[in-house]
Design an enzyme around this catalytic site. Structure first.
Site, short mmCIF file in Angstrom:
data_model
loop_
_atom_site.label_atom_id
_atom_site.label_comp_id
_atom_site.label_asym_id
_atom_site.label_seq_id
_atom_site.Cartn_x
_atom_site.Cartn_y
_atom_site.Cartn_z
N HIS A 66 0.82 -1.22 0.00
CA HIS A 66 0.00 0.00 0.00
C HIS A 66 0.85 1.27 0.00
CE1 HIS A 66 0.15 -0.16 4.53
NE2 HIS A 66 0.13 1.14 4.39
N ASP A 91 1.16 -7.72 2.25
CA ASP A 91 1.29 -6.29 1.99
C ASP A 91 2.76 -5.84 1.82
OD1 ASP A 91 0.89 -3.57 1.81
OD2 ASP A 91 -0.47 -3.44 3.51
N SER A 147 4.13 2.18 8.37
CA SER A 147 3.89 1.21 7.32
C SER A 147 5.18 0.93 6.57
CB SER A 147 2.87 1.75 6.33
OG SER A 147 1.61 1.35 6.74
N1 ARG Z 1 -4.54 0.46 7.53
C1 ARG Z 1 -3.27 0.43 6.90
C2 ARG Z 1 -2.64 1.82 7.02
O1 ARG Z 1 -3.11 2.64 7.71
C3 ARG Z 1 -3.32 -0.07 5.50
C4 ARG Z 1 -4.01 0.80 4.53
C5 ARG Z 1 -4.05 0.33 3.11
N2 ARG Z 1 -4.98 -0.73 2.88
C6 ARG Z 1 -6.30 -0.58 2.57
N3 ARG Z 1 -7.04 -1.64 2.47
N4 ARG Z 1 -6.85 0.59 2.36
O2 ARG Z 1 -1.96 2.33 6.20
N1 GLU Z 2 -1.06 1.21 7.62
C1 GLU Z 2 -0.48 2.29 8.33
C2 GLU Z 2 0.48 3.15 7.52
O1 GLU Z 2 0.31 3.34 6.34
C3 GLU Z 2 0.14 1.75 9.55
C4 GLU Z 2 -0.94 1.41 10.43
C5 GLU Z 2 -0.99 2.33 11.60
O2 GLU Z 2 -1.56 3.42 11.51
O3 GLU Z 2 -0.42 1.90 12.60
O4 GLU Z 2 1.37 3.76 8.03
#
Ligand code: ARG
Ligand code: GLU
Length: 722
Positions: free
Chosen positions: A86, A222, A657
């Protein structure tokens, strides 16, 4: 409810087989010496110097800020790096088309010639950091106004930075900590020739999609891979065919035996922002106003985009990135509100503030320094409330559609002409040509289908803005007493969309070729945008900015007071997108009554979730075949299973991330990519019984590269410890 969760976390603590330690905290690598003993007590076998050292290669030389908002890590001496899927997403999309759909099918460069340059992508490596508080605050006194203070700080900072970047190719910046009680200098190397090397297909890299996002148990592969290129002398250089792979001072070794429940781990990366010191008033705003409003507005947009992508692959490609980013915040805020309620954070903060106030009363000097703080906070936050909502609606509702974003671009030129900032005809032509070419680009991307989607967004969000907010809060100044809108706002906004030249290619060509200020200003979309922009952004933003500034200085004093009050506590500064170490261990948790979540997932879970009917749960034949044959090669665990992801109690946030998750010896065991939903309030209130970071198991990552994609060229570059 509250009582129940209270007992629950107590049980969780009692049942946890290991004694918990400093799970909360994002520590500065330079000052890690203070944490070293605790880290070692809990299993770390290396030293703080192995993690950060100015004079010798250390782990920090393998960790980078990726694309300004994620983390990445080197895994070879030829600049090969790992980050999240991502995080690379935007670049994978940019190289994809319906004919060559790398997003859906994956991409693997089987040699360096096949790697794809990524314009605009940069990575930042920290050369060294230094406490420069004394230099930055030189000449600052307590009696100064904020303005005077800021001027001195700015001047001092400039000097420190120019000193640090004299006669070298480094870039430097100074970051404030604890709201300006402390300052650090960061001296960096920034590389801009970064190429896409590999990405799994979406149904691996984004398996579970937004349904599984922020959730445990997780089965997402990921990750994506890039390579950093440098000039022949290993220095940052713009893209050139002649550049060579960058040789980092350090790259990470990979530990294939993994780690099990109870093992020590640490995360090394660039957490973006946390706000542990927020007052109860601020948390009340987040929990009861900001988050619920943003959630409501984003739901509307998501409904429309989610319908659109069902129409075909072109639509999916077009909206995938937008949906992912809208949904990500939306879902996080839902979790955050729940978490704050469950932890009763507002009440806890109120108690803390009362306590703080009593502490202030004891000594005259404290009373003088800190006595009025809490009531000043209350005042500032009450002033902030409405302004903040105005701006939030502007961002999340008014600017939701492309129509309004395009209107904003054109308004920008209008405004400059009207203010006399540009008057030269040639210059105006140059700008309007640029606008025209942007718009032509916009129209050429299947506008017929897109128009319906964008119009739906515009009409729905503007109607919501009008009905739920502006009618009571800004109506008279903005929409006037327009009867038409009052009668049927939807119809009114539909008409705006249809009659604006911005929804018609031919008219746009005509309008922008001959940039007639008067005519353009009368366009209904431009007119609407201008009214809202001028009433909200132009009028409110400076006031809001002033309040934020006041709050910042209140927090500076408040945090100083808190540290004085609790002088034996070890504090860590809030995340601010600077390099940090978080440490903890692989640890299960109890999300609700009678439910325990284990620490590792395996490929069995992918097969359980498989659903060929649902895009996010499709499992490719190739992966299924490997599964059927249990052909996991050297990537299986001791039980012969293929591990996919694991959780640990490392305190992380957005920006982490892609961060390397390291074992007791500093070897790579995973790539951080998420937090659990129950723990998303950790940016404000960390709860060690509930907060977990979610990481991709490095064995699944390598399995995909090796067994699934057959990119053994990449595996061969790595140093793998079995
Ligand atoms: N929650 C994760 C973050 O904050 C992954 C986000 C990307 N994935 C998604 N399904 N939108 O970045
Ligand atoms: N998916 C998140 C990012 O893009 C990390 C998840 C979080 O917020 O801890 O940094």
């Amino acid at each position: 409810m509250l009582k129940k969760s209270f007992t629950l976390s107590l049980i969780a603590i009692l049942l946890t087989p290991f004694i918990s330690f400093a799970d909360e905290g994002m520590w500065l690598p330079l000052l890690l010496g203070k944490q070293e003993a605790d880290m070692q007590k809990n299993g770390m076998k290396i030293s703080a110097k192995d993690i950060y050292d100015v004079n010798n290669a250390s782990l920090k030389d393998a960790v980078m800020l990726f694309a300004g908002g994620c983390t990445g890590e080197f895994v070879s001496n030829e600049g090969l790096l790992l980050t999240n899927h991502h995080c690379g997403y935007g670049y994978i999309v940019r190289h994809s088309s319906v004919e060559r759909d790398y997003l859906t099918n994956g991409f693997w460069a089987l040699n360096k010639q096949e790697e794809l340059p990524c314009d605009g992508l940069s990575i930042t490596l920290l050369v060294y950091m230094e406490d420069v508080t004394g230099k930055v605050l030189k000449g600052v006194t307590n009696s100064m106004t904020e303005k005077e203070r800021n001027e001195i700080i700015e001047k001092n900072s400039k000097e420190v930075i120019s000193e640090a970047t004299k006669d070298n190719h480094y870039k430097a910046e100074i970051a404030p900590f604890y709201y300006g009680n402390q300052y650090f200098l960061y001296v960096n190397e920034v590389f801009t020739d970064v190429r896409l090397v590999g990405a799994p297909p979406s149904n691996i890299g984004k398996f579970g999609g937004d349904t599984d996002n922020w959730m445990w148990p997780r089965h997402t592969g990921d990750f994506s891979m890039f390579r950093v290129y440098a000039s022949k002398d290993n220095k940052p250089a713009k893209y050139s065919k002649d550049n060579i792979p960058f040789a980092p001072k350090k790259f990470l070794k990979i530990n294939l035996s993994g780690a099990k429940e109870g093992d020590f781990t640490f995360v090394f990366g660039y957490p973006g922002s946390t706000t542990q010191f927020l007052t109860s008033f601020a948390v009340d705003d987040v929990q009861n106003f900001d988050d619920p409003t943003r959630i409501k507005l984003r739901e509307k947009r998501l409904d429309i985009y989610n319908k659109a992508i069902k129409q075909g692959p072109a639509q999916r490609l077009r909206y995938a990135n937008t949906i992912a980013s809208i949904a990500n915040g939306w879902k996080k805020w839902i979790g955050e509100v729940r978490g704050l309620k469950r932890l009763n954070t507002i009440e806890k903060k109120k108690d803390f503030e009362n306590n703080f106030n009593s502490w202030c009363q004891v000594i005259e000097e404290r009373k003088e320094n800190y006595g009025g703080l809490i009531s000043s906070f209350e005042k500032e936050y009450s002033l902030r409330k409405k302004l903040n909502m105005d701006v939030l609606y502007l961002r999340e509702a008014v600017l939701a559609s492309d129509l309004m974003k395009n209107a904003r671009n054109i308004y920008g030129l209008l405004d400059r002409i009207e203010k006399g900032k540009i008057s030269d005809k040639e210059e105006i032509d140059l700008f309007s040509e640029k606008l025209l070419s942007r718009m032509q680009n916009y129209f050429s991307n299947d506008y017929t289908n897109h128009k319906e989607v964008d119009k739906a967004i515009f009409v729905d969000l503007m109607t919501t803005f009008y009905n739920d907010y502006s009618k009571e809060n800004i109506q008279s100044s903005v929409f006037g007493n327009s009867e038409e809108i009052g009668k049927n706002p939807e119809k009114y906004f539909e008409k705006v969309y249809e009659t604006s030249f911005l929804s018609n290619e031919k008219k746009t060509n005509k309008y922008l070729k001959k940039f007639n200020v008067k005519k353009i200003k009368k366009d209904p979309a431009i007119e609407l945008f201008a009214l809202l922009w001028e009433n909200i952004e132009i009028k409110q933003l400076p006031a809001l900015g002033q309040i934020e500034e006041n709050l910042d200085s209140l927090y500076r004093i408040y945090v100083r007071g808190i540290m004085e009050k609790e002088s034996s506590k070890q504090f860590y500064p809030d995340a601010n997108l600077t390099l940090r170490v978080a440490y903890g261990k692989i640890e299960p948790y109890y999300p609700k009554d009678a439910v325990k979540y284990l620490t590792h997932t395996t490929i069995e879970g992918i097969m359980e979730k498989e659903n060929p009917e649902i895009y996010d749960y499709v499992v490719e034949k190739k992966l299924k075949d490997l599964y059927k044959r249990k052909d996991y090669g050297r990537y299986k665990n001791e039980k012969g299973e293929l591990p996919i992801a694991f959780i640990a109690s490392n305190h992380t946030t957005s920006g982490n991330s892609g961060s390397p998750v390291l074992d007791a010896n500093g070897n790579l065991i995973g790539i951080n990519f998420d937090r659990n939903w129950e723990g998303t309030m950790s940016d404000i209130d960390y709860d060690k019984s509930q907060c977990r970071n979610i990481s991709l198991d490095i064995r699944y990552c390598l399995f995909i590269i090796d067994k699934f994609a057959g990119a053994s060229n990449l595996i061969n570059e790595m140093t793998i410890l079995e």
